[in-house]
Design an enzyme around this catalytic site. Structure first.
Site, short mmCIF file in Angstrom:
data_model
loop_
_atom_site.label_atom_id
_atom_site.label_comp_id
_atom_site.label_asym_id
_atom_site.label_seq_id
_atom_site.Cartn_x
_atom_site.Cartn_y
_atom_site.Cartn_z
N GLY A 14 0.81 -1.22 0.00
CA GLY A 14 0.00 0.00 0.00
C GLY A 14 0.84 1.27 0.00
N ASP A 16 1.38 3.64 2.45
CA ASP A 16 2.24 3.88 3.61
C ASP A 16 3.30 2.81 3.76
OD1 ASP A 16 0.42 5.88 3.96
OD2 ASP A 16 -0.22 5.30 5.98
N ASP A 61 -2.32 -12.68 5.86
CA ASP A 61 -3.69 -12.23 5.61
C ASP A 61 -4.34 -11.90 6.94
OD1 ASP A 61 -6.55 -12.08 5.01
OD2 ASP A 61 -5.92 -12.78 3.03
N ALA A 84 -2.07 -2.88 7.18
CA ALA A 84 -3.02 -3.56 6.29
C ALA A 84 -4.45 -3.25 6.70
CB ALA A 84 -2.79 -5.07 6.34
N THR A 128 -7.42 5.95 12.57
CA THR A 128 -7.80 6.94 11.54
C THR A 128 -8.72 8.03 12.08
OG1 THR A 128 -9.17 7.19 9.56
CG2 THR A 128 -9.56 5.23 10.86
N GLU A 130 -11.18 8.96 10.61
CA GLU A 130 -12.56 8.56 10.30
C GLU A 130 -13.30 8.10 11.57
OE1 GLU A 130 -14.38 8.66 7.39
OE2 GLU A 130 -12.72 9.72 6.45
N TYR A 152 -16.18 1.24 7.91
CA TYR A 152 -14.72 1.38 8.05
C TYR A 152 -14.38 2.04 9.39
CZ TYR A 152 -10.06 3.44 7.23
OH TYR A 152 -8.74 3.84 7.35
N LYS A 156 -12.42 0.28 12.53
CA LYS A 156 -11.15 0.85 12.99
C LYS A 156 -11.23 1.27 14.46
CE LYS A 156 -8.09 1.08 9.54
NZ LYS A 156 -6.65 0.75 9.64
N HIS A 182 -3.71 11.28 4.59
CA HIS A 182 -2.38 11.61 4.06
C HIS A 182 -2.23 10.97 2.70
CE1 HIS A 182 -2.25 8.21 6.82
NE2 HIS A 182 -1.36 7.66 6.02
N ARG A 187 -0.65 7.22 -3.52
CA ARG A 187 -1.99 7.05 -2.97
C ARG A 187 -2.83 6.21 -3.94
NH1 ARG A 187 -5.50 6.88 1.39
NH2 ARG A 187 -6.57 8.87 1.75
P1 NAP Z 1 -3.63 1.30 1.19
O1 NAP Z 1 -2.71 1.94 0.21
O2 NAP Z 1 -5.05 1.06 0.82
O3 NAP Z 1 -2.98 -0.09 1.62
C1 NAP Z 1 -3.70 -1.07 2.31
C2 NAP Z 1 -2.86 -2.32 2.38
O4 NAP Z 1 -3.59 -3.33 3.10
C3 NAP Z 1 -2.52 -2.92 1.00
O5 NAP Z 1 -1.17 -3.34 1.04
C4 NAP Z 1 -3.45 -4.12 0.92
O6 NAP Z 1 -2.93 -5.17 0.15
C5 NAP Z 1 -3.48 -4.55 2.38
N1 NAP Z 1 -4.61 -5.42 2.70
C6 NAP Z 1 -5.93 -5.20 2.47
N2 NAP Z 1 -6.66 -6.24 2.93
C7 NAP Z 1 -5.79 -7.14 3.44
C8 NAP Z 1 -5.94 -8.41 4.05
N3 NAP Z 1 -7.13 -8.98 4.21
N4 NAP Z 1 -4.82 -9.06 4.46
C9 NAP Z 1 -3.60 -8.52 4.28
N5 NAP Z 1 -3.39 -7.31 3.71
C10 NAP Z 1 -4.48 -6.63 3.29
O7 NAP Z 1 -3.64 2.13 2.57
P2 NAP Z 1 -2.64 3.28 3.07
O8 NAP Z 1 -3.13 4.57 2.55
O9 NAP Z 1 -1.25 2.87 2.87
O10 NAP Z 1 -2.98 3.28 4.62
C11 NAP Z 1 -2.29 2.42 5.52
C12 NAP Z 1 -3.16 2.17 6.75
O11 NAP Z 1 -3.46 3.39 7.38
C13 NAP Z 1 -4.51 1.49 6.46
O12 NAP Z 1 -4.79 0.63 7.53
C14 NAP Z 1 -5.49 2.65 6.44
O13 NAP Z 1 -6.79 2.21 6.78
C15 NAP Z 1 -4.87 3.54 7.50
N6 NAP Z 1 -5.12 4.96 7.36
C16 NAP Z 1 -4.86 5.58 6.16
C17 NAP Z 1 -5.06 6.93 6.04
C18 NAP Z 1 -4.74 7.65 4.75
O14 NAP Z 1 -5.15 8.80 4.59
N7 NAP Z 1 -3.97 7.06 3.85
C19 NAP Z 1 -5.51 7.69 7.14
C20 NAP Z 1 -5.73 7.03 8.36
C21 NAP Z 1 -5.52 5.68 8.45
P3 NAP Z 1 -3.32 -5.42 -1.40
O15 NAP Z 1 -2.27 -4.72 -2.19
O16 NAP Z 1 -3.22 -6.90 -1.47
O17 NAP Z 1 -4.69 -4.90 -1.62
P1 GDP Z 2 -11.68 9.35 3.12
O1 GDP Z 2 -11.64 10.62 3.88
O2 GDP Z 2 -10.86 8.27 3.74
O3 GDP Z 2 -13.04 8.89 2.78
O4 GDP Z 2 -10.86 9.65 1.74
P2 GDP Z 2 -11.37 9.89 0.25
O5 GDP Z 2 -10.24 10.50 -0.48
O6 GDP Z 2 -11.94 8.63 -0.34
O7 GDP Z 2 -12.57 10.93 0.39
C1 GDP Z 2 -12.37 12.21 0.95
C2 GDP Z 2 -13.61 13.05 0.74
O8 GDP Z 2 -13.75 13.31 -0.65
C3 GDP Z 2 -14.92 12.37 1.17
O9 GDP Z 2 -15.67 13.30 1.90
C4 GDP Z 2 -15.61 12.02 -0.14
O10 GDP Z 2 -17.03 12.05 -0.08
C5 GDP Z 2 -15.12 13.18 -1.01
N1 GDP Z 2 -15.22 12.89 -2.44
C6 GDP Z 2 -15.85 13.66 -3.36
N2 GDP Z 2 -15.80 13.08 -4.57
C7 GDP Z 2 -15.14 11.92 -4.41
C8 GDP Z 2 -14.79 10.87 -5.34
O11 GDP Z 2 -15.11 10.90 -6.51
N3 GDP Z 2 -14.08 9.83 -4.81
C9 GDP Z 2 -13.71 9.78 -3.50
N4 GDP Z 2 -12.98 8.75 -3.06
N5 GDP Z 2 -14.07 10.74 -2.61
C10 GDP Z 2 -14.77 11.79 -3.07
#
Ligand code: NAP
Ligand code: GDP
Length: 345
Positions: A14, A16, A61, A84, A128, A130, A152, A156, A182, A187
């Site tokens: 992913g 991060d 997994d 994950a 998160t 969220e 979600y 979480k 982030h 992303r």
């Molecule tokens: P991401 O790009 O969606 O990566 C998610 C990872 O989880 C991928 O490597 C995915 O693998 C793996 N995964 C999904 N289901 C799985 C399962 N059943 N078993 C093992 N691995 C699994 O997420 P990210 O943006 O890097 O975020 C990292 C973490 O921070 C996540 O837990 C996310 O919920 C949390 N988080 C993210 C944000 C943000 O803004 N990015 C903010 C707050 C918290 P595959 O490649 O196989 O799908």
């Molecule tokens: P989230 O904060 O983890 O749900 O991250 P997202 O990037 O998926 O969404 C951020 C915000 O963008 C949410 O409030 C969504 O409703 C809004 N949004 C507006 N249009 C879109 C779209 O086409 N795709 C996604 N993913 N979000 C959207």
């Protein structure tokens, strides 16, 4: 090399996972990359980071307790970063049970495995913003009451409390990082920022003429840079004891503002017109419509705004975000144009 630390990173494929692995490798860690077999096996992000060869990939997994137990027992890592998750809010409304199992129960499996087979392991949980959902105060900090607005967020939250509970009940070193959104050039393309930059890049190189279709343009987020945030995860595991930390920039911007910044990096001057379902964004110079609302992307329950207060994190961990909003949008836009030009988007 006997002092070399070992870290397991789940979610290695992913966004991060790649940034964190790069950071840990650069400071001499042995990095075990936990991935699920059959999924993103091309490891494109890790290849683009140039670190795939340095990571030992291991099967993992979130739903497979026996596999998690074997992994923890075999390696007894110094640090375990659980990144994950089924991480896409919109998908969690369609797959709530799977999301609850992976993002909620999966964390209990890891905590149980650590408790049983490797209690010295320091554990990081990717919590998160969220979980704040329908926000109860502005800005949100570690003590703000939670009100998740999606399966979600609910899943979480369970994992977040499990992380706290195993620290308090069993004396494990566990940390929960409440990370606000982030982003980065790595992303996932289903998230709004990357959806915009990837689509705009295709428009810039002439691959498409169609506008980018989006949902709620008024939602506001506290967007930071993933590369800054993974450093904070690492800092959390280098303290005397585990804790909960908010990781955010303290700045909030709307989707509309992100569209404007990304547009600037394409040389566009975007103007919004129309209301609600009929809103569009047009480049003033060419008259081309680059964005339009499609209600299909509205969510059953929306999180309208998130704004974090990272004061505790700054004070206790000495951490501050370096990349700010406009720079982030520009960085993402430029990288996607570069990829589109090479046909690698
Ligand atoms: P991401 O790009 O969606 O990566 C998610 C990872 O989880 C991928 O490597 C995915 O693998 C793996 N995964 C999904 N289901 C799985 C399962 N059943 N078993 C093992 N691995 C699994 O997420 P990210 O943006 O890097 O975020 C990292 C973490 O921070 C996540 O837990 C996310 O919920 C949390 N988080 C993210 C944000 C943000 O803004 N990015 C903010 C707050 C918290 P595959 O490649 O196989 O799908
Ligand atoms: P989230 O904060 O983890 O749900 O991250 P997202 O990037 O998926 O969404 C951020 C915000 O963008 C949410 O409030 C969504 O409703 C809004 N949004 C507006 N249009 C879109 C779209 O086409 N795709 C996604 N993913 N979000 C959207």
């Amino acid at each position: 090399m006997s002092n070399q630390k070992t870290a397991i990173i789940t979610g290695i494929t992913g966004q991060d996972g790649g940034y964190l692995a790069k950071l840990l490798l650069s400071t001499g860690y042995r990095v075990l990359g936990a991935y699920r077999r059959g999924a993103t096996e091309t490891f494109e992000k890790l290849k683009e980071h140039g670190i795939l060869e340095q990571i030992e990939m291991v099967d993992f997994d979130l739903l497979e307790f026996s596999n998690i137990c074997r992994l923890v027992k075999k390696y007894q890592p110094d640090e375990f970063y659980n990144l994950a998750a089924q991480s896409f809010v919109a998908a969690s409304f369609e797959e709530p049970i799977y999301t609850a199992q992976a993002d909620g129960m999966g964390v209990f499996y890891i905590l149980e495995a650590i408790r049983e087979f490797s209690p010295k392991t320091r554990f990081y949980q990717a919590s998160t913003s969220e979980m704040f959902g329908l926000v109860q105060e502005i800005p949100q900090f570690e003590k703000t009451p939670f009100y998740p607005r999606s399966p979600y967020g609910v899943a979480k939250l369970m994992a977040h409390w499990a992380t706290t509970n195993y620290r308090e009940s069993f004396g494990l070193y566990t940390c929960s990082g409440i990370l606000f959104n982030h982003e980065s050039p790595f992303r996932g393309k289903e998230f709004v920022t990357r959806k915009i930059t990837a689509h705009f890049a295709r428009m810039v190189v002439g691959e498409t003429d169609k506008p980018c279709e989006l949902g709620n343009l008024s939602a506001q987020r506290d967007w930071g840079f993933a590369g800054d945030y993974v450093e904070c995860m690492w800092r959390m595991l280098q303290q005397n004891e585990g804790d909960t930390y908010v990781v955010a920039t303290g700045e909030m911007h709307s989707i509309r503002e992100f569209v404007l910044e990304a547009g600037k990096a394409c040389g566009w001057d975007i103007e919004f017109s129309g209301k609600e379902d009929s809103e569009i964004g047009t480049d003033k110079k060419t008259g081309k419509i680059v964005v339009k609302v499609n209600p299909k992307y509205y969510r059953p329950a929306e999180v309208e705004q998130l704004l974090g207060n990272p004061a505790k994190t700054k004070q206790k961990l000495g951490w501050e975000p370096k990349v700010r909003f406009a720079e982030l949008a520009k960085m993402m836009m430029e990288k996607d144009i570069e990829r589109a030009e090479k046909g690698r988007l």
